[in-house]
Motif scaffolding. Structure first.
Motif, PDB file in Angstrom:
ATOM      1  N   GLY A 199       0.799  -1.209   0.000  1.00 40.35           N
ATOM      2  CA  GLY A 199       0.000   0.000   0.000  1.00 40.35           C
ATOM      3  C   GLY A 199       0.834   1.263   0.000  1.00 40.35           C
ATOM      4  O   GLY A 199       0.385   2.312   0.450  1.00 40.35           O
ATOM      5  N   LEU A 200       2.066   1.181  -0.505  1.00 42.96           N
ATOM      6  CA  LEU A 200       2.971   2.330  -0.510  1.00 42.96           C
ATOM      7  C   LEU A 200       3.071   2.978  -1.887  1.00 42.96           C
ATOM      8  O   LEU A 200       3.926   3.818  -2.114  1.00 42.96           O
ATOM      9  N   ASP A 201       2.211   2.558  -2.815  1.00 40.25           N
ATOM     10  CA  ASP A 201       2.265   3.107  -4.155  1.00 40.25           C
ATOM     11  C   ASP A 201       1.642   4.502  -4.179  1.00 40.25           C
ATOM     12  O   ASP A 201       0.897   4.879  -3.279  1.00 40.25           O
ATOM     13  N   TYR A 202       1.952   5.277  -5.195  1.00 45.36           N
ATOM     14  CA  TYR A 202       1.384   6.615  -5.307  1.00 45.36           C
ATOM     15  C   TYR A 202       0.719   6.785  -6.668  1.00 45.36           C
ATOM     16  O   TYR A 202       0.947   6.016  -7.606  1.00 45.36           O
ATOM     17  N   LYS A 236       6.201  11.742 -24.828  1.00 45.84           N
ATOM     18  CA  LYS A 236       5.035  12.502 -24.385  1.00 45.84           C
ATOM     19  C   LYS A 236       4.862  12.324 -22.878  1.00 45.84           C
ATOM     20  O   LYS A 236       4.585  11.231 -22.397  1.00 45.84           O
ATOM     21  N   GLN A 237       5.056  13.409 -22.136  1.00 45.84           N
ATOM     22  CA  GLN A 237       4.915  13.355 -20.692  1.00 45.84           C
ATOM     23  C   GLN A 237       4.358  14.667 -20.171  1.00 45.84           C
ATOM     24  O   GLN A 237       4.538  15.724 -20.788  1.00 45.84           O
ATOM     25  N   ALA A 238       3.686  14.580 -19.031  1.00 50.56           N
ATOM     26  CA  ALA A 238       3.071  15.765 -18.447  1.00 50.56           C
ATOM     27  C   ALA A 238       4.145  16.752 -18.014  1.00 50.56           C
ATOM     28  O   ALA A 238       5.212  16.361 -17.528  1.00 50.56           O
ATOM     29  N   ALA A 239       3.859  18.030 -18.183  1.00 50.12           N
ATOM     30  CA  ALA A 239       4.826  19.068 -17.825  1.00 50.12           C
ATOM     31  C   ALA A 239       5.013  19.156 -16.315  1.00 50.12           C
ATOM     32  O   ALA A 239       6.096  19.482 -15.831  1.00 50.12           O
ATOM     33  N   LYS A 240       3.958  18.869 -15.547  1.00 52.40           N
ATOM     34  CA  LYS A 240       4.014  18.947 -14.095  1.00 52.40           C
ATOM     35  C   LYS A 240       3.170  17.816 -13.532  1.00 52.40           C
ATOM     36  O   LYS A 240       2.044  17.593 -13.984  1.00 52.40           O
ATOM     37  N   VAL A 241       3.701  17.119 -12.527  1.00 51.84           N
ATOM     38  CA  VAL A 241       3.011  15.940 -12.001  1.00 51.84           C
ATOM     39  C   VAL A 241       2.977  15.981 -10.478  1.00 51.84           C
ATOM     40  O   VAL A 241       4.014  16.136  -9.822  1.00 51.84           O
ATOM     41  N   LEU A 242       1.778  15.862  -9.923  1.00 53.66           N
ATOM     42  CA  LEU A 242       1.602  15.717  -8.479  1.00 53.66           C
ATOM     43  C   LEU A 242       1.698  14.242  -8.128  1.00 53.66           C
ATOM     44  O   LEU A 242       1.041  13.408  -8.748  1.00 53.66           O
ATOM     45  N   ARG A 243       2.529  13.913  -7.130  1.00 49.33           N
ATOM     46  CA  ARG A 243       2.587  12.537  -6.614  1.00 49.33           C
ATOM     47  C   ARG A 243       1.705  12.459  -5.372  1.00 49.33           C
ATOM     48  O   ARG A 243       1.995  13.116  -4.372  1.00 49.33           O
ATOM     49  N   TYR A 244       0.630  11.675  -5.466  1.00 53.04           N
ATOM     50  CA  TYR A 244      -0.315  11.586  -4.353  1.00 53.04           C
ATOM     51  C   TYR A 244      -0.350  10.160  -3.810  1.00 53.04           C
ATOM     52  O   TYR A 244      -0.528   9.206  -4.563  1.00 53.04           O
ATOM     53  N   PHE A 245      -0.161  10.037  -2.493  1.00 51.54           N
ATOM     54  CA  PHE A 245      -0.197   8.741  -1.823  1.00 51.54           C
ATOM     55  C   PHE A 245      -1.572   8.579  -1.178  1.00 51.54           C
ATOM     56  O   PHE A 245      -1.878   9.278  -0.209  1.00 51.54           O
ATOM     57  N   HIS A 296       9.632  10.655  13.029  1.00 51.54           N
ATOM     58  CA  HIS A 296       9.475  10.677  11.573  1.00 51.54           C
ATOM     59  C   HIS A 296       8.970   9.339  11.037  1.00 51.54           C
ATOM     60  O   HIS A 296       8.352   9.293   9.968  1.00 51.54           O
ATOM     61  N   THR A 297       9.202   8.252  11.778  1.00 51.44           N
ATOM     62  CA  THR A 297       8.725   6.946  11.323  1.00 51.44           C
ATOM     63  C   THR A 297       7.208   6.832  11.385  1.00 51.44           C
ATOM     64  O   THR A 297       6.629   5.947  10.750  1.00 51.44           O
ATOM     65  N   SER A 298       6.566   7.722  12.155  1.00 48.07           N
ATOM     66  CA  SER A 298       5.107   7.695  12.240  1.00 48.07           C
ATOM     67  C   SER A 298       4.449   8.666  11.262  1.00 48.07           C
ATOM     68  O   SER A 298       3.231   8.626  11.084  1.00 48.07           O
ATOM     69  N   PHE A 299       5.229   9.539  10.642  1.00 44.61           N
ATOM     70  CA  PHE A 299       4.658  10.512   9.710  1.00 44.61           C
ATOM     71  C   PHE A 299       4.128   9.803   8.462  1.00 44.61           C
ATOM     72  O   PHE A 299       4.685   8.791   8.019  1.00 44.61           O
ATOM     73  N   ILE A 300       3.075  10.344   7.907  1.00 44.64           N
ATOM     74  CA  ILE A 300       2.478   9.802   6.689  1.00 44.64           C
ATOM     75  C   ILE A 300       2.722  10.802   5.567  1.00 44.64           C
ATOM     76  O   ILE A 300       2.233  11.937   5.619  1.00 44.64           O
ATOM     77  N   LEU A 301       3.496  10.408   4.565  1.00 45.80           N
ATOM     78  CA  LEU A 301       3.709  11.276   3.408  1.00 45.80           C
ATOM     79  C   LEU A 301       2.454  11.225   2.546  1.00 45.80           C
ATOM     80  O   LEU A 301       2.099  10.171   2.018  1.00 45.80           O
ATOM     81  N   SER A 302       1.778  12.357   2.409  1.00 41.15           N
ATOM     82  CA  SER A 302       0.513  12.413   1.690  1.00 41.15           C
ATOM     83  C   SER A 302       0.697  12.760   0.218  1.00 41.15           C
ATOM     84  O   SER A 302       0.058  12.170  -0.643  1.00 41.15           O
ATOM     85  N   MET A 303       1.558  13.727  -0.059  1.00 43.17           N
ATOM     86  CA  MET A 303       1.786  14.110  -1.454  1.00 43.17           C
ATOM     87  C   MET A 303       3.094  14.878  -1.583  1.00 43.17           C
ATOM     88  O   MET A 303       3.629  15.386  -0.595  1.00 43.17           O
ATOM     89  N   ILE A 304       3.582  14.931  -2.819  1.00 44.73           N
ATOM     90  CA  ILE A 304       4.758  15.731  -3.141  1.00 44.73           C
ATOM     91  C   ILE A 304       4.344  16.687  -4.247  1.00 44.73           C
ATOM     92  O   ILE A 304       4.088  16.282  -5.378  1.00 44.73           O
ATOM     93  N   ILE A 305       4.248  17.978  -3.886  1.00 43.02           N
ATOM     94  CA  ILE A 305       3.853  19.014  -4.840  1.00 43.02           C
ATOM     95  C   ILE A 305       5.105  19.464  -5.577  1.00 43.02           C
ATOM     96  O   ILE A 305       6.066  19.927  -4.964  1.00 43.02           O
ATOM     97  N   PRO A 306       5.128  19.357  -6.902  1.00 45.81           N
ATOM     98  CA  PRO A 306       6.350  19.654  -7.656  1.00 45.81           C
ATOM     99  C   PRO A 306       6.648  21.140  -7.731  1.00 45.81           C
ATOM    100  O   PRO A 306       5.779  21.987  -7.509  1.00 45.81           O
TER     101      PRO A 306
END
Length: 253
Positions: A36-39, A77-86, A183-193
């Protein structure tokens, strides 16, 4: 780093450590998905106007500024900007898959506070008032209380490049004080580019998280509690934001 480069590094490590059992990179990625660690990759307007998401996923240009969804790279062909959402629901459900962690998720209700000193947000008036107002939510101590934190940083560090990328973290406050802020308990929700800070347009990127939080508050999700060996409907609430004053201004629009 490309998949090919990562595979080459793993090959090098296998040569250096003959007894190490390192899977090929594609096998490691499949394992991460099972955990369940995919984004999810969500294309975004380069000018931070919108996400090409849900009903707008098939659009080729931004419906606000008319900028193309795609980069100028003609080879691929790739998106110019991509949000990574977990996705949040799988990560919250995973907190209850380990019996010990599942027990810790009830700590805030099971442990007393005899001297009245504040060592954890559950000892504060805000927490207690919330419990009084939303007694249905607080009736099950396994329902998750979250804080959100975000800020920008330059991933290139010592290099002179001007760049700002924004990770968004969630903190589960059900856990005891010696666990919840590690930090081991933190949940990474998204990475805004980057390259530029999203500014007040950060709400554009927060849409997938807001949608899941609404669903978790209103409907909940079926979750297995391994410590009690039973299934329950888990709900969640976002109680606090954590930021400096400039970050607070951006986060609140």
């Amino acid at each position: 780093m490309t998949d090919k480069a990562m595979t080459m590094i793993l090959d090098l490590l296998r040569d250096a450590f003959e007894d190490a059992k390192l899977p090929p990179f594609y096998e490691a990625k499949k394992t991460i998905k099972k955990l369940g660690l995919d984004y999810t990759k969500i294309p975004a307007c380069p000018n931070n106007c919108m996400l090409f998401w849900e009903g707008d996923s098939e659009l080729e240009v931004c419906k606000h500024c008319g900028t193309s969804k795609w980069s100028s790279n003609k080879k691929k062909k790739q998106a110019a900007k991509v949000l990574r959402y977990f996705p949040l629901k799988p990560m919250l459900k995973r907190l209850f898959m380990c019996s010990k962690t599942a027990e810790h998720m009830r700590w805030h209700a099971s442990e007393s506070n005899p001297d009245g000193l504040m060592r954890h947000p559950r000892d504060g008036e805000a927490w207690k008032t919330f419990d009084q107002i939303h007694s249905g939510f607080s009736s099950d101590p396994r329902n998750v209380r979250l804080g959100i934190a975000t800020d920008g940083f330059n991933p290139f560090g010592t290099m002179s490049s001007t760049y700002s990328i924004w990770p968004v973290f969630l903190i589960p406050y059900n856990l005891p004080p010696w666990m919840c802020m590690k930090h081991t308990s933190f949940i990474l929700s998204m990475i805004i580019p980057g390259k530029q800070t999203p500014g007040n347009n950060i709400d554009v990127y927060l849409q997938p998280l807001v949608k899941e939080l609404r669903e978790l508050w209103n409907d909940g999700v079926e979750t297995f509690d391994s410590s009690l060996n039973e299934t329950f409907r888990m709900h969640a609430v976002l109680m606090w934001t954590i930021s400096n004053f400039p970050g607070l201004g951006i986060l609140s629009g």
